[in-house]
Design a protein around this motif. Structure first.
Motif, PDB file in Angstrom:
ATOM      1  N   GLU A 283     -76.660 -30.997  11.299  1.00  0.00           N
ATOM      2  CA  GLU A 283     -77.347 -31.022  12.597  1.00  0.00           C
ATOM      3  C   GLU A 283     -78.605 -30.160  12.569  1.00  0.00           C
ATOM      4  O   GLU A 283     -79.645 -30.539  13.122  1.00  0.00           O
ATOM      5  N   ILE A 284     -78.523 -28.999  11.930  1.00  0.00           N
ATOM      6  CA  ILE A 284     -79.696 -28.114  11.819  1.00  0.00           C
ATOM      7  C   ILE A 284     -80.816 -28.825  11.067  1.00  0.00           C
ATOM      8  O   ILE A 284     -81.976 -28.830  11.507  1.00  0.00           O
ATOM      9  N   ILE A 285     -80.491 -29.442   9.947  1.00  0.00           N
ATOM     10  CA  ILE A 285     -81.502 -30.110   9.132  1.00  0.00           C
ATOM     11  C   ILE A 285     -82.170 -31.235   9.906  1.00  0.00           C
ATOM     12  O   ILE A 285     -83.404 -31.357   9.921  1.00  0.00           O
ATOM     13  N   GLN A 286     -81.370 -32.064  10.569  1.00  0.00           N
ATOM     14  CA  GLN A 286     -81.948 -33.183  11.318  1.00  0.00           C
ATOM     15  C   GLN A 286     -82.828 -32.686  12.462  1.00  0.00           C
ATOM     16  O   GLN A 286     -83.945 -33.187  12.667  1.00  0.00           O
ATOM     17  N   HIS A 287     -82.343 -31.695  13.213  1.00  0.00           N
ATOM     18  CA  HIS A 287     -83.106 -31.186  14.350  1.00  0.00           C
ATOM     19  C   HIS A 287     -84.432 -30.564  13.912  1.00  0.00           C
ATOM     20  O   HIS A 287     -85.490 -30.840  14.492  1.00  0.00           O
ATOM     21  N   VAL A 288     -84.382 -29.742  12.879  1.00  0.00           N
ATOM     22  CA  VAL A 288     -85.604 -29.074  12.419  1.00  0.00           C
ATOM     23  C   VAL A 288     -86.611 -30.094  11.903  1.00  0.00           C
ATOM     24  O   VAL A 288     -87.806 -30.035  12.235  1.00  0.00           O
ATOM     25  N   ASN A 289     -86.167 -31.048  11.105  1.00  0.00           N
ATOM     26  CA  ASN A 289     -87.092 -32.042  10.550  1.00  0.00           C
ATOM     27  C   ASN A 289     -87.641 -32.982  11.611  1.00  0.00           C
ATOM     28  O   ASN A 289     -88.805 -33.378  11.557  1.00  0.00           O
ATOM     29  N   ASP A 290     -86.823 -33.342  12.589  1.00  0.00           N
ATOM     30  CA  ASP A 290     -87.263 -34.275  13.631  1.00  0.00           C
ATOM     31  C   ASP A 290     -88.171 -33.616  14.658  1.00  0.00           C
ATOM     32  O   ASP A 290     -89.144 -34.230  15.125  1.00  0.00           O
ATOM     33  N   ASP A 291     -87.862 -32.372  15.013  1.00  0.00           N
ATOM     34  CA  ASP A 291     -88.544 -31.738  16.140  1.00  0.00           C
ATOM     35  C   ASP A 291     -89.434 -30.547  15.782  1.00  0.00           C
ATOM     36  O   ASP A 291     -90.222 -30.098  16.620  1.00  0.00           O
ATOM     37  N   HIS A 292     -89.324 -30.039  14.569  1.00  0.00           N
ATOM     38  CA  HIS A 292     -90.069 -28.827  14.231  1.00  0.00           C
ATOM     39  C   HIS A 292     -90.690 -28.912  12.837  1.00  0.00           C
ATOM     40  O   HIS A 292     -90.642 -27.943  12.063  1.00  0.00           O
ATOM     41  N   SER A 293     -91.289 -30.051  12.527  1.00  0.00           N
ATOM     42  CA  SER A 293     -91.931 -30.212  11.214  1.00  0.00           C
ATOM     43  C   SER A 293     -93.070 -29.212  11.027  1.00  0.00           C
ATOM     44  O   SER A 293     -93.377 -28.803   9.904  1.00  0.00           O
ATOM     45  N   ASP A 294     -93.697 -28.804  12.135  1.00  0.00           N
ATOM     46  CA  ASP A 294     -94.770 -27.816  12.041  1.00  0.00           C
ATOM     47  C   ASP A 294     -94.237 -26.465  11.576  1.00  0.00           C
ATOM     48  O   ASP A 294     -94.903 -25.739  10.824  1.00  0.00           O
ATOM     49  N   ALA A 295     -93.020 -26.133  12.005  1.00  0.00           N
ATOM     50  CA  ALA A 295     -92.411 -24.875  11.573  1.00  0.00           C
ATOM     51  C   ALA A 295     -92.061 -24.919  10.091  1.00  0.00           C
ATOM     52  O   ALA A 295     -92.247 -23.934   9.371  1.00  0.00           O
ATOM     53  N   VAL A 296     -91.576 -26.073   9.628  1.00  0.00           N
ATOM     54  CA  VAL A 296     -91.259 -26.226   8.209  1.00  0.00           C
ATOM     55  C   VAL A 296     -92.522 -26.042   7.374  1.00  0.00           C
ATOM     56  O   VAL A 296     -92.519 -25.346   6.352  1.00  0.00           O
ATOM     57  N   ALA A 297     -93.621 -26.655   7.811  1.00  0.00           N
ATOM     58  CA  ALA A 297     -94.894 -26.521   7.091  1.00  0.00           C
ATOM     59  C   ALA A 297     -95.376 -25.077   7.104  1.00  0.00           C
ATOM     60  O   ALA A 297     -95.886 -24.573   6.092  1.00  0.00           O
ATOM     61  N   ALA A 298     -95.217 -24.401   8.234  1.00  0.00           N
ATOM     62  CA  ALA A 298     -95.645 -22.998   8.326  1.00  0.00           C
ATOM     63  C   ALA A 298     -94.869 -22.124   7.346  1.00  0.00           C
ATOM     64  O   ALA A 298     -95.436 -21.236   6.701  1.00  0.00           O
ATOM     65  N   ILE A 299     -93.585 -22.397   7.202  1.00  0.00           N
ATOM     66  CA  ILE A 299     -92.767 -21.601   6.278  1.00  0.00           C
ATOM     67  C   ILE A 299     -93.156 -21.898   4.835  1.00  0.00           C
ATOM     68  O   ILE A 299     -93.393 -20.988   4.038  1.00  0.00           O
ATOM     69  N   ALA A 300     -93.223 -23.203   4.488  1.00  0.00           N
ATOM     70  CA  ALA A 300     -93.492 -23.581   3.101  1.00  0.00           C
ATOM     71  C   ALA A 300     -94.905 -23.193   2.679  1.00  0.00           C
ATOM     72  O   ALA A 300     -95.109 -22.633   1.598  1.00  0.00           O
ATOM     73  N   GLU A 301     -95.878 -23.499   3.516  1.00  0.00           N
ATOM     74  CA  GLU A 301     -97.272 -23.302   3.134  1.00  0.00           C
ATOM     75  C   GLU A 301     -97.772 -21.899   3.466  1.00  0.00           C
ATOM     76  O   GLU A 301     -98.426 -21.251   2.632  1.00  0.00           O
ATOM     77  N   GLY A 302     -97.465 -21.415   4.669  1.00  0.00           N
ATOM     78  CA  GLY A 302     -97.989 -20.116   5.080  1.00  0.00           C
ATOM     79  C   GLY A 302     -97.213 -18.942   4.542  1.00  0.00           C
ATOM     80  O   GLY A 302     -97.795 -17.961   4.051  1.00  0.00           O
ATOM     81  N   LEU A 303     -95.878 -19.026   4.602  1.00  0.00           N
ATOM     82  CA  LEU A 303     -95.052 -17.890   4.195  1.00  0.00           C
ATOM     83  C   LEU A 303     -94.756 -17.896   2.693  1.00  0.00           C
ATOM     84  O   LEU A 303     -94.863 -16.871   2.025  1.00  0.00           O
ATOM     85  N   LEU A 304     -94.402 -19.064   2.158  1.00  0.00           N
ATOM     86  CA  LEU A 304     -93.992 -19.145   0.755  1.00  0.00           C
ATOM     87  C   LEU A 304     -95.134 -19.512  -0.176  1.00  0.00           C
ATOM     88  O   LEU A 304     -94.978 -19.461  -1.401  1.00  0.00           O
ATOM     89  N   GLY A 305     -96.295 -19.887   0.384  1.00  0.00           N
ATOM     90  CA  GLY A 305     -97.462 -20.192  -0.426  1.00  0.00           C
ATOM     91  C   GLY A 305     -97.291 -21.395  -1.329  1.00  0.00           C
ATOM     92  O   GLY A 305     -97.850 -21.440  -2.430  1.00  0.00           O
ATOM     93  N   ALA A 306     -96.533 -22.399  -0.870  1.00  0.00           N
ATOM     94  CA  ALA A 306     -96.227 -23.554  -1.709  1.00  0.00           C
ATOM     95  C   ALA A 306     -97.308 -24.622  -1.705  1.00  0.00           C
ATOM     96  O   ALA A 306     -97.231 -25.568  -2.479  1.00  0.00           O
ATOM     97  N   GLY A 307     -98.311 -24.488  -0.850  1.00  0.00           N
ATOM     98  CA  GLY A 307     -99.359 -25.498  -0.789  1.00  0.00           C
ATOM     99  C   GLY A 307     -98.965 -26.638   0.122  1.00  0.00           C
ATOM    100  O   GLY A 307     -97.809 -26.770   0.523  1.00  0.00           O
ATOM    101  N   PRO A 308     -99.928 -27.503   0.461  1.00  0.00           N
ATOM    102  CA  PRO A 308     -99.649 -28.600   1.386  1.00  0.00           C
ATOM    103  C   PRO A 308     -98.705 -29.632   0.785  1.00  0.00           C
ATOM    104  O   PRO A 308     -98.646 -29.810  -0.424  1.00  0.00           O
TER     105      PRO A 308
ATOM    106  N   ASN B 179     -90.598 -33.648  -4.570  1.00  0.00           N
ATOM    107  CA  ASN B 179     -90.687 -33.412  -6.002  1.00  0.00           C
ATOM    108  C   ASN B 179     -90.446 -31.945  -6.344  1.00  0.00           C
ATOM    109  O   ASN B 179     -89.879 -31.621  -7.376  1.00  0.00           O
ATOM    110  N   ARG B 180     -90.896 -31.061  -5.445  1.00  0.00           N
ATOM    111  CA  ARG B 180     -90.708 -29.623  -5.620  1.00  0.00           C
ATOM    112  C   ARG B 180     -89.780 -29.092  -4.533  1.00  0.00           C
ATOM    113  O   ARG B 180     -89.736 -29.623  -3.427  1.00  0.00           O
ATOM    114  N   THR B 181     -89.065 -28.032  -4.858  1.00  0.00           N
ATOM    115  CA  THR B 181     -88.233 -27.356  -3.877  1.00  0.00           C
ATOM    116  C   THR B 181     -88.561 -25.875  -3.900  1.00  0.00           C
ATOM    117  O   THR B 181     -88.686 -25.276  -4.968  1.00  0.00           O
ATOM    118  N   VAL B 182     -88.733 -25.289  -2.714  1.00  0.00           N
ATOM    119  CA  VAL B 182     -88.983 -23.852  -2.598  1.00  0.00           C
ATOM    120  C   VAL B 182     -87.887 -23.245  -1.744  1.00  0.00           C
ATOM    121  O   VAL B 182     -87.264 -23.917  -0.914  1.00  0.00           O
TER     122      VAL B 182
END
Length: 244
Positions: free
Chosen positions: A164-189, A208-211
């Motif tokens: 449920e957490i995974i579905q909710h976050v991906n469906d409703d908070h994709s911007d937060a996922v991008a902020a974590i991956a790109e802004g916090l973890l420096g994984a790039g776009p 293809n990549r997992t962080v």
């Protein structure tokens, strides 16, 4: 008794490792090989192994083995790298348990989808018997399996809420996922999505990549996961704003 800091550092290192060195044996002769583990929710190591590999044949005959997880050294001396040696017993995962655990392994190693369905491959698990954590030069301590293992109630609570957490976050908070991956973890776009959650953190993948996002502390339920993700997204947005 191991220190809380040492236990936490070991848990984070095991959860975040993309590869490890497997020590097996055949006829009393030690053998080392590179493997790509993924941690099960209970921290045991999941290995997707080919029957054509020597180490798979070794484990089938002698299940006692060890895994060495190594982090990054702080300077030119390799001895400054944090590392954890886990000893335990390897076993094939029962067919009834393969599907969800294979999905978790692929969440950590999405590139492996190209060969994940080859007939000679199967899922193995290494149950932890104990560990030796070295936090850096001259910082070593032994950790019991019971100290390393997550709290059973927290494990069950997070596992029950994970889908449920995974579905909710991906469906409703994709911007937060991008902020974590790109802004916090420096994984790039990338088309980043949340793919796995556990008591110690979560995995984000672009296909293809997992962080890995390690939580500041273990969480005990879905509310703890939510708070950790909100904190991480805020920090990621702040860093992106500073960078821009």
């Amino acid at each position: 008794m191991a220190s809380e800091q040492g236990i936490r550092e070991a848990q984070v290192l095991i959860r975040g490792a993309a590869s490890a060195t497997l020590a097996s044996s055949a006829g009393g002769q030690p053998f080392a090989s590179l493997v790509t583990p993924a941690p099960a929710p209970d921290l045991s190591a999941l290995l997707w192994l080919s029957t054509l590999s020597e180490h798979t044949r070794h484990l089938a005959a002698e299940p006692r083995c060890a895994l060495l997880y190594t982090g990054l050294a702080e300077g030119p001396n390799p001895q400054t790298a944090p590392r954890v040696t886990v000893t335990g017993l390897a076993e094939p995962v029962p067919e009834t348990e393969v599907a969800p655990l294979k999905a978790r392994w692929l969440a950590r190693h999405p590139y492996a989808a190209l060969y994940a369905d080859f007939a000679d491959f199967g899922l193995w698990r290494v149950r932890i018997g104990g560990a030796l954590h070295v936090g850096g030069f001259a910082r070593a301590e032994r950790i019991k399996a019971s100290e390393l293992a997550p709290d059973a109630a927290a494990l069950a609570a997070v596992a029950a809420a994970e889908a449920e957490i995974i579905q909710h976050v991906n469906d409703d908070h994709s911007d937060a996922v991008a902020a974590i991956a790109e802004g916090l973890l420096g994984a790039g776009p990338g088309p980043w999505r949340l793919v796995a959650v556990d008591v110690d953190g979560c995995d984000l993948s672009d296909g293809n990549r997992t962080v890995r996002l390690a939580f500041l502390a273990q969480v005990s339920d879905a509310d703890g996961v939510r708070a950790a993700l909100i904190r991480a997204a805020r920090e990621g947005r702040a860093r992106s704003g500073q960078a821009g």
